[in-house]
Enzyme design. Sequence first.
Site, PDB file in Angstrom:
ATOM      1  N   LYS A 138       0.863  -1.193   0.000  1.00 38.02           N
ATOM      2  CA  LYS A 138       0.000   0.000   0.000  1.00 38.02           C
ATOM      3  C   LYS A 138       0.885   1.223   0.000  1.00 38.02           C
ATOM      4  O   LYS A 138       2.018   1.164   0.462  1.00 38.02           O
ATOM      5  CB  LYS A 138      -0.866   0.030   1.267  1.00 38.02           C
ATOM      6  CG  LYS A 138      -2.082   0.906   1.141  1.00 38.02           C
ATOM      7  CD  LYS A 138      -3.185   0.134   0.471  1.00 38.02           C
ATOM      8  CE  LYS A 138      -4.475   0.894   0.395  1.00 38.02           C
ATOM      9  NZ  LYS A 138      -5.569  -0.043   0.109  1.00 38.02           N
TER      10      LYS A 138
HETATM   11  N1  GLU Z   1      -7.272   0.044  -3.099  1.00 42.01           N
HETATM   12  C1  GLU Z   1      -8.065  -1.126  -3.341  1.00 42.01           C
HETATM   13  C2  GLU Z   1      -8.112  -1.990  -2.112  1.00 42.01           C
HETATM   14  O1  GLU Z   1      -7.894  -1.543  -1.026  1.00 42.01           O
HETATM   15  C3  GLU Z   1      -7.659  -1.865  -4.603  1.00 42.01           C
HETATM   16  C4  GLU Z   1      -6.262  -2.373  -4.633  1.00 42.01           C
HETATM   17  C5  GLU Z   1      -5.837  -2.931  -5.984  1.00 42.01           C
HETATM   18  O2  GLU Z   1      -6.642  -2.978  -6.891  1.00 42.01           O
HETATM   19  O3  GLU Z   1      -4.664  -3.280  -6.078  1.00 42.01           O
HETATM   20  O4  GLU Z   1      -8.438  -3.148  -2.166  1.00 42.01           O
END
Ligand code: GLU
Length: 459
Positions: A138
Amino acid sequence: MAHHSAPATIIAPTSRPHDGFQTSRVYDELGMQRDPNNVYLQSIDAVLTAAEMLNLPHYLQLILAQPQNETMVHFPVKMDDGNYALFKGYRVQHNNALGPYKGGLRYHEHVSLDDVKALALLMTMKCALVRVPYGGGKGGVKCDPYKMSRDELMRVTRRFAFAIAHMIGPDTDIPAPDVGTNAQTMAWFSDTYATISKSVPDAMAVVTGKPVEVGGSLGREKATGQGVVDVLAEVLPELKLDFAKCTASVLGYGNVGSWAARLAAQRGCKIIAVMDHTGALRNDAGFDTEALAEHVAKHGGVAGFEKAAGKTKGVGGTPISTKEFYATKVDIFIPAALEQMVNEESAGWMDCKVVAEGANAPTTPAGERLLLKRGIEILPAILCNAGGVTVSYFEWVQNKTKSAWDIEKVDEELNRHMVMAARRTRLARQKYECDMRTAAYIAALENIGKAYQLRGIFP
Ligand code: GLU
């Protein structure tokens, strides 16, 4: 550790296996502080609880308790007024035992290292649960995207991409949108990465959630909300609830909340209360979820919808207080805003049968204990909101194979992943007689545990 007797129905709430907090010896071994209000410690505590129940080897619990890499960068950006501002960015790579690190980039003024660490850990667990071959990561930039111009946002994104380009890549770490970012952000990001990484094959596949015109997938934008609805459709019958006759409240009307609301409404579910950072509204006849989404896109929030739609009596609803929003009696409560919004206080007000976590970590442990005690089912984030990363995976596969799927194929494959993940969670719940969150973590950890057993630890 007090286990509870087998649930009467296939899915029925049970309390968390222990009500104590941060009892694992991992905390002492890693010199971690115990702080019940820290979102990272809350998240890892729930994972370690599941790991103990699964008898996951202790060395693996130690490995998972901290991310593999935590990067912080600072970069200058020229603002529209001619002055330079210095921004702080993060990329946390939690684990890559199952595949490249994967997870979104958040632009928000409260982005912090512990927050990003918690979200990276949740990505590891989410990908493992839905069986997409990714690890977890993240990132984010501490900023308020709503206070910046489009050009400023573009420059911040390009400088951030430049700052972390050396540590990401289409086969190593693949960011995506999250709170405060969207397909446009991903277009700037991938363009910057591709421009400076000429020798990397499929460089545009460095991020997912791109606009369809530049390598995005059909169905990615609605995917997270659709996953929430797919999970609900799978689980509601066992709770003796008929989706078409349900009422729901939606907290947050951004990408996840608005799509969950629209797709739930398409199945006949009535959305009778909504709230976001601009206000809360109630409409017992059920909101026109499409019109509300248009209003939010234009005005930045749900506030004012009652006036905008006021000419048709009842369409826009009436403003209510925060407390009235939480206390609205509904079948389904969908938190789809930020973390920690369902806490001890708001959980005490809530009057619903099931909570479907569209956001990441929306429920505090204290809030969760209270909901479970009151017999309210909680469908955990790593199950409920895994639709986004699942379609991200489809996008990446399409990029890598130079192909384009039609929407039917995306929807069908997404549904299959969500239904299987829900069933996996249910099976773990029956076997370990625990709540749904612990069960989802167990089902995810089983997968990660097997990978470590086979791969071993270097050297
Ligand atoms: N930000 C989204 C999540 O928390 C999507 C992450 C992604 O598609 O890699 O799941």
